[in-house]
Design an enzyme around this catalytic site. Structure first.
Site, PDB file in Angstrom:
ATOM      1  N   GLU A   1       0.812  -1.222   0.000  1.00 17.76           N
ATOM      2  CA  GLU A   1       0.000   0.000   0.000  1.00 17.76           C
ATOM      3  C   GLU A   1       0.844   1.271   0.000  1.00 17.76           C
ATOM      4  O   GLU A   1       0.507   2.261  -0.648  1.00 17.76           O
ATOM      5  CB  GLU A   1      -0.936  -0.005   1.219  1.00 17.76           C
ATOM      6  CG  GLU A   1      -2.094  -0.978   1.123  1.00 17.76           C
ATOM      7  CD  GLU A   1      -1.732  -2.394   1.521  1.00 17.76           C
ATOM      8  OE1 GLU A   1      -2.622  -3.269   1.452  1.00 17.76           O
ATOM      9  OE2 GLU A   1      -0.555  -2.619   1.908  1.00 17.76           O
TER      10      GLU A   1
ATOM     11  N   HIS B   1     -10.917  -5.809   9.240  1.00 18.01           N
ATOM     12  CA  HIS B   1     -11.653  -5.556   8.004  1.00 18.01           C
ATOM     13  C   HIS B   1     -12.920  -4.728   8.227  1.00 18.01           C
ATOM     14  O   HIS B   1     -13.795  -4.710   7.370  1.00 18.01           O
ATOM     15  CB  HIS B   1     -12.055  -6.882   7.333  1.00 18.01           C
ATOM     16  CG  HIS B   1     -10.893  -7.736   6.926  1.00 18.01           C
ATOM     17  ND1 HIS B   1     -10.209  -8.523   7.813  1.00 18.01           N
ATOM     18  CD2 HIS B   1     -10.300  -7.924   5.721  1.00 18.01           C
ATOM     19  CE1 HIS B   1      -9.237  -9.167   7.181  1.00 18.01           C
ATOM     20  NE2 HIS B   1      -9.272  -8.818   5.908  1.00 18.01           N
TER      21      HIS B   1
END
Length: 658
Positions: free
Chosen positions: A397, A464
């Protein structure tokens, strides 16, 4: 030191000598001024000039270079007016950062130089993005990015090499191995014999070069550049050199053995090249004196210009106005033709129509190409737009966010999909230290949208399910958008892509397939900073965003006797204070509902602003409702307890009864 001139003319050799001598003479001047207290800090590149000068001289002036703070030769070889450099170091207005940053922490599109941030690693990813833009343009340009041997331990270095290798990006990764990371010697930094050996692990060509030999540097880069035009690829270069002074002057060099200093003093890049030119009758004593006198004169004249410039005067309006690049909202009205679609369809439609509208838009993310992304939002995009513009990324990322910034610098727009908003923590550094600060620091915007699938209610657990907007609403320079309905999701995403500033775009996963709405089929935009009033009443103001809006609507549906204004913020930075204050002054009671944990969330700031600006209108304390102070759990019973949905009605009724 063996110099091989190959086919270089005398004029070219003299030109290299001038370029090599100039940064040394500037440094000698700065060190005197430092001792006199006229310069506050200095990072010396004495002993390393051949690398900066040789690489810059070998590249075209329109090829991007990303230097470090010991690469004065990059700036002087690109012929930046010295008074502008001096004014930058002195914090004067005519410097490149208006006194907002020092040293070489700046960039300049005029000279195709992109300066560093102190975190070092992200600039490697920026180079990847710049090179990707060059590859998409098919312009045959090469990018060079510098780092020290110390920074090769950072994750961004390895991520950047991997991405460049996978994507065949024409980047020269330049390691200046000068023996020490501040005071830590190389044997305490890495175990391999040569840092160039790391190229093998990435399937990357690598070379070891004598960083003190200007001719070896220059001719090798020239040859590599020609080769990379024919065969675009990344190349890892380790330049063996030495730092003859401290990391910065205050730290000194007491930790360096004297015999090591003596060995490298004999390898001085300028003295050795000067002796070579004199031995080969290319440089006479008289010409040498003339060259040095001319450079010293230029230095003194430009220093005088900087000294004559008045001290910087703070201007509050200018400081605040430079945080974001000015953007005048472009309104695109839609036709009457609509379709009943979900939030996820609206986001996909916005991305597709924006890709059609902006041919320079690139989407990047994990599994977004043929697979269509974790939530299938980009399904079919590869067939429509091709893999050059819809790019699967490795799991990295940080470097992908930095690469998006590099794309922006080199004339592209970028959308980065975080597979889950939680994973943005791995890309946090470049978002808050690079994207957010870039325009304020040196006037270059960052045309990047980071998409953030977020939120609970799906039993996805602690890694998540976060809704982490508060990480970014606190950071000046970022815009933050958080729609709750398909219509808003499409219009706000189109605006986010049009806006030249970095935008964090939150998408609540539970709303993806559960909320339907009639949405225009064609392209349209919605302005940031304009809340939507979904319900009107006079007893209480309910303020929320994302899934909280739907919880509030459900509560009002179940309690029709409650007369409430319901405000859907839609964008969190900027915020629609006008709508908030007007409602508070009408209803005299306020409750703010957020999904995030309560402490430190945006509800706290909204509450404070209401207290400061509407206190005399309040008939009760401002109420905040949020999730409990824990990580979000997996099992439904625990998640239901965590989320504020079940507590909101009770808190609302208590406020009304106050």
């Amino acid at each position: 030191m063996i110099f091989e001139r190959q086919n270089l003319s005398n004029e070219e050799l003299i030109s290299l000598y001038k370029k090599l001598t100039k940064p040394r003479l500037i440094e000698e001047k700065m060190l005197i001024l430092l001792r006199q207290g006229k310069v506050s800090k200095w990072f010396s590149g004495i002993g390393q000039e051949a690398i900066s000068v040789g690489i810059t001289a070998a590249l075209d002036k329109d090829e991007y270079i990303l230097p470090m703070h010991r690469n004065l030769g990059v700036f002087t070889t690109r012929e930046i007016p010295l008074h502008r450099l001096f004014s930058q170091w002195q914090g004067k207005k005519s410097g490149f950062t208006k006194g907002r940053d020092r040293s070489f922490h700046f960039g300049t599109q005029e000279f195709n130089i992109i300066g560093m941030i102190s975190h070092l690693g992200p600039q490697m990813g920026v180079a990847d993005g710049i090179a990707l833009a060059n590859k998409l343009k098919k312009n045959g340009k090469v990018t060079a990015v510098f780092t020290g041997e110390g920074a090769t331990s950072e994750g961004d270095f390895h991520e950047a090499l991997n991405v460049a290798s996978v994507w065949d990006l024409p980047v020269l990764f330049v390691i200046e191995n000068n023996g020490y990371g501040l005071s830590t010697p190389t044997n305490e930094q890495y175990k391999c014999e040569n840092l160039a050996d790391r190229g093998v692990g990435y399937g990357m060509e690598s070379h070891i070069i004598d960083g003190n030999n200007i001719l070896e540097v220059y001719t090798k880069i020239k040859a590599l550049k020609a080769s990379m035009i024919e065969n675009p690829r990344p190349v890892l270069l380790e330049f063996k050199t030495f730092r003859m002074r401290g990391h910065e002057e205050a730290s000194g060099t007491k930790y360096v053995p004297q015999e090591l200093m003596d060995v490298w003093a004999e390898k001085d890049p300028i003295e050795n090249f000067r002796n070579y030119l004199k031995l080969t009758a290319v440089l006479s004593e008289a010409l040498d004196e003339e060259i040095r006198a001319e450079i010293k004169k230029e230095i003194d004249e430009n220093w005088a210009i900087t000294q004559a410039e008045p001290e910087l005067v703070a201007n509050l309006d200018e400081e605040l106005n430079d945080v974001y690049r000015p953007y005048e909202f472009e309104s695109f009205n839609h036709s009457e033709e609509t379709e009943n679609i979900r939030v996820i369809d609206a986001i996909s439609s916005a991305l597709s129509q924006s890709m059609e509208r902006h041919e320079n838009l690139v989407i990047m993310g994990q599994d977004i190409a043929e697979y269509g992304g974790a939530f299938k939002i980009t399904e079919g995009f590869v067939d429509k737009f091709g893999k050059e513009r819809v790019r699967n990324t490795p799991i990295c990322e940080s470097v992908i966010v930095s690469a998006a910034n590099g794309l922006s610098i080199n004339g592209h727009k970028a959308v980065v999909e975080m597979q889950f908003a939680d994973f943005v923590s791995s890309g946090f550094n470049p978002i808050v230290n690079l994207l957010a600060k870039q325009h304020y620091r040196w006037g270059e915007n960052s045309d990047v949208v980071v998409r953030m699938p977020c939120g609970g209610g799906t039993q996805a657990g602690p890694f998540h399910s976060q809704t982490n907007e508060a990480w970014f609403t606190k950071t000046p320079g970022l815009k933050v958008v958080y729609p709750a309905f398909p219509y808003d999701a499409k219009g706000l995403l189109n605006t986010a892509i049009n806006d030249p500033n970095p935008v964090m775009y939150f998408e609540h996963k539970q709303l993806y397939r559960s909320v339907y709405q009639e949405v225009p089929k064609d392209y349209y935009t919605i302005p940031f900073g304009k809340a939507a009033v979904l319900n009107e009443g006079n007893e209480v103001t309910i303020i929320s965003f994302g899934a909280g809006v739907h919880w509030a609507l459900e509560t009002l549906k179940n309690n029709p006797e409650i007369s409430a204004d319901l405000i859907d913020l839609r964008s969190l930075q900027p915020l629609d204070w006008e709508t908030i204050y007007a409602s508070v002054k009408k209803t005299n009671r306020v409750i703010i509902l957020q999904e995030d944990t309560l402490f430190g969330g945006i509800a706290s700031d909204i509450s404070s602003m209401i207290m400061e600006n509407c206190f005399e209108y309040l008939d009760a304390p401002v109420k905040r409702v949020g999730s409990i102070e824990s990580a979000i759990p997996f099992m439904k019973a625990l998640e239901d307890q965590y989320l504020p949905k079940g507590r909101f009605e009770k808190e609302l009724k208590e406020l009304l009864a106050y």
